[in-house]
Scaffold this motif. Sequence first.
Motif, PDB file in Angstrom:
ATOM      1  N   LEU A 161       9.431   2.207  -1.853  1.00 50.92           N
ATOM      2  CA  LEU A 161       9.717   0.788  -1.577  1.00 50.92           C
ATOM      3  C   LEU A 161       9.553  -0.078  -2.824  1.00 50.92           C
ATOM      4  O   LEU A 161       8.951  -1.153  -2.790  1.00 50.92           O
ATOM      5  CB  LEU A 161       8.798   0.274  -0.461  1.00 50.92           C
ATOM      6  CG  LEU A 161       8.816   1.056   0.867  1.00 50.92           C
ATOM      7  CD1 LEU A 161       7.802   0.487   1.844  1.00 50.92           C
ATOM      8  CD2 LEU A 161      10.217   1.008   1.480  1.00 50.92           C
ATOM      9  N   THR A 162      10.122   0.356  -3.923  1.00 51.13           N
ATOM     10  CA  THR A 162       9.936  -0.324  -5.203  1.00 51.13           C
ATOM     11  C   THR A 162      10.476  -1.751  -5.194  1.00 51.13           C
ATOM     12  O   THR A 162       9.818  -2.693  -5.647  1.00 51.13           O
ATOM     13  CB  THR A 162      10.618   0.476  -6.332  1.00 51.13           C
ATOM     14  OG1 THR A 162      10.111   1.821  -6.325  1.00 51.13           O
ATOM     15  CG2 THR A 162      10.358  -0.160  -7.684  1.00 51.13           C
ATOM     16  N   ILE A 163      11.696  -1.893  -4.679  1.00 45.30           N
ATOM     17  CA  ILE A 163      12.314  -3.229  -4.672  1.00 45.30           C
ATOM     18  C   ILE A 163      11.561  -4.174  -3.746  1.00 45.30           C
ATOM     19  O   ILE A 163      11.263  -5.320  -4.110  1.00 45.30           O
ATOM     20  CB  ILE A 163      13.793  -3.123  -4.253  1.00 45.30           C
ATOM     21  CG1 ILE A 163      14.580  -2.298  -5.280  1.00 45.30           C
ATOM     22  CG2 ILE A 163      14.401  -4.511  -4.111  1.00 45.30           C
ATOM     23  CD1 ILE A 163      16.029  -2.086  -4.904  1.00 45.30           C
ATOM     24  N   LEU A 164      11.233  -3.708  -2.538  1.00 42.43           N
ATOM     25  CA  LEU A 164      10.477  -4.536  -1.607  1.00 42.43           C
ATOM     26  C   LEU A 164       9.119  -4.907  -2.172  1.00 42.43           C
ATOM     27  O   LEU A 164       8.645  -6.045  -2.016  1.00 42.43           O
ATOM     28  CB  LEU A 164      10.297  -3.801  -0.273  1.00 42.43           C
ATOM     29  CG  LEU A 164      11.471  -3.828   0.697  1.00 42.43           C
ATOM     30  CD1 LEU A 164      11.141  -3.014   1.943  1.00 42.43           C
ATOM     31  CD2 LEU A 164      11.811  -5.269   1.087  1.00 42.43           C
ATOM     32  N   ASN A 165       8.478  -3.965  -2.847  1.00 40.49           N
ATOM     33  CA  ASN A 165       7.176  -4.231  -3.442  1.00 40.49           C
ATOM     34  C   ASN A 165       7.276  -5.306  -4.523  1.00 40.49           C
ATOM     35  O   ASN A 165       6.420  -6.189  -4.620  1.00 40.49           O
ATOM     36  CB  ASN A 165       6.603  -2.947  -4.039  1.00 40.49           C
ATOM     37  CG  ASN A 165       5.233  -3.170  -4.663  1.00 40.49           C
ATOM     38  OD1 ASN A 165       4.263  -3.448  -3.971  1.00 40.49           O
ATOM     39  ND2 ASN A 165       5.168  -3.049  -5.979  1.00 40.49           N
ATOM     40  N   THR A 190       0.829  -1.202   0.000  1.00 37.40           N
ATOM     41  CA  THR A 190       0.000   0.000   0.000  1.00 37.40           C
ATOM     42  C   THR A 190       0.870   1.262   0.000  1.00 37.40           C
ATOM     43  O   THR A 190       0.493   2.280  -0.603  1.00 37.40           O
ATOM     44  CB  THR A 190      -0.927   0.022   1.230  1.00 37.40           C
ATOM     45  OG1 THR A 190      -0.156  -0.197   2.418  1.00 37.40           O
ATOM     46  CG2 THR A 190      -1.985  -1.064   1.118  1.00 37.40           C
ATOM     47  N   ASN A 191       2.012   1.190   0.649  1.00 34.85           N
ATOM     48  CA  ASN A 191       2.945   2.325   0.616  1.00 34.85           C
ATOM     49  C   ASN A 191       3.390   2.599  -0.813  1.00 34.85           C
ATOM     50  O   ASN A 191       3.454   3.749  -1.254  1.00 34.85           O
ATOM     51  CB  ASN A 191       4.147   2.021   1.516  1.00 34.85           C
ATOM     52  CG  ASN A 191       5.115   3.194   1.598  1.00 34.85           C
ATOM     53  OD1 ASN A 191       5.774   3.541   0.621  1.00 34.85           O
ATOM     54  ND2 ASN A 191       5.201   3.799   2.778  1.00 34.85           N
ATOM     55  N   HIS A 192       3.670   1.525  -1.533  1.00 38.61           N
ATOM     56  CA  HIS A 192       4.086   1.695  -2.927  1.00 38.61           C
ATOM     57  C   HIS A 192       2.932   2.215  -3.778  1.00 38.61           C
ATOM     58  O   HIS A 192       3.118   3.083  -4.632  1.00 38.61           O
ATOM     59  CB  HIS A 192       4.588   0.365  -3.485  1.00 38.61           C
ATOM     60  CG  HIS A 192       5.023   0.439  -4.913  1.00 38.61           C
ATOM     61  ND1 HIS A 192       4.158   0.200  -5.974  1.00 38.61           N
ATOM     62  CD2 HIS A 192       6.223   0.749  -5.483  1.00 38.61           C
ATOM     63  CE1 HIS A 192       4.807   0.332  -7.109  1.00 38.61           C
ATOM     64  NE2 HIS A 192       6.059   0.684  -6.844  1.00 38.61           N
TER      65      HIS A 192
END
Length: 508
Positions: free
Chosen positions: A338-342, A330-332
């Motif tokens: 948080l592109t990589i984490l997403n 949701t943050n992305h």
Amino acid sequence: MRIKMKKKKTGIMQEGIVLVMCLVALLSLASCGSYKEVRSVDDLEGSRIGVQLGTTGDTYASDYEGDDAGTVIERYNKGNDAVQALKQKKIDAVIIDEQPALAFVEKNKDLKILDEEFAVEDYAICISKNNTELKKKINSALAELKADGTFDSIAANYTGNDDEKGKTPYVAKNIERPNGTLVAATNAAFKPYEYYDNGKMTGFDVDMIQAVCDILGMNLKMEDMEFDSIIAAVQSGKADVGVAGITVTEDRLKNIDFTDSYTTSKQMIIVKDPDAASVGGSISEKFNDNFVKDSRWEYLIKGLGNTLLITLFAIIIGIVLGFLIAIVRTNHDKNGGLTILNAICKVYLTIVRGTPVMVQLLIIYYVIFASVNTSKILVAVIAFGLNSAAYVAEVVRSGIMAVDNGQFEAGRSLGLNYSQTMKSIILPQAVKNILPALGNEFISLLKETSISGYIGLMDLTKGGDIIRSITYEPFMPLIAVAIIYLVIVMILSYGVGRLERRLKKNER
């Protein structure tokens, strides 16, 4: 107007009842096949044959599959399941090993074994191709047992005539065991080779491998699992050997090695006995046989404890990891961060939600933890927890996205950063909205743990299976397991409902 409405509703109700009755009738017709009486091997063509999955009976029967006569092969995880299908005329015959066939017929007087044998085969202990030293030691021990008469004594105790059976049980020697532990995988639903008696695993193979361990100076640890998981357990190193009346075949030799043969058996054909008198018993007698006798209810209690333990810790993993993934996504979606984490989370969700949980459980046990001697309960907790987290994440994400954007703006206007706004304003509202969906996920998780038996773990369903393998009675053990699951689900649903009402009190 009211009278007309009442008539209309009554008409709809009657039509609904008729529709349900028609559907039930169609399902009944669809499930009823024509029963064919099998009197010899020649009659197998065009019949419905039941086999235990992964056995040589399965291999031999596969030659009939797809023939012009329309032969159908029905594969079951347990020989007991195939026998129960035969009793209900869902199949026409069962192909299975001679000694288990004799045990099945002894308990089920409406069945008989055809005089004509189907095939002859040799049993051996399966072992990894990389474990040649252990193979040599076991072969030497088997030769010693045959030479001193111990092997014949064990065989007579389980497969001898009526005057010999039960007279010469093998007793493990009281000796030093400096050479570690031998882990033996088996399928304890294969009487008289391996089965449960008075809560303890016993049988021809169990005593035989115990005698081998006595000679080798090793402790013995038996692992009960599905038959088709045994070779995988040996290949992956989860077990040192497989001892379950396993036949040496060319296909199996491509992947696994075998010791010298320790006995010869036959594949026999079980059929319905048309001349048998109707057999049955009172409900109280069946209840006593399934649960009271030999304290068989303890299998259910032990399995229930493991089921609840796995479910509890899997839920904790699912909630913690699921919420973290949902917040990252949701943050992305809202901020583009948080592109990589997403991306990692999306890959994880795609894999977990796109593959069956049973496959995930087997991969984690036999592949990821192949070289690690990890507790099976821990493996199950990790597998079910990771699976649940993927579904919890999407449920939580949908709840967060459903909260009006004005709530985010209100939090920012109060001087709260994104994390503070999420924690204090968004998540409390989202949880109230998603609680029913989360409750459904946890209920599904509870029921999914019923596949834990595939890695040799005793859960509630496995406890019921053990009782069925002893009594050959399908109804009461299955109903008991179903009722226990139902009660747990009702309690869980009640708890979720109360929590939901409590969280919504402040809205009034």
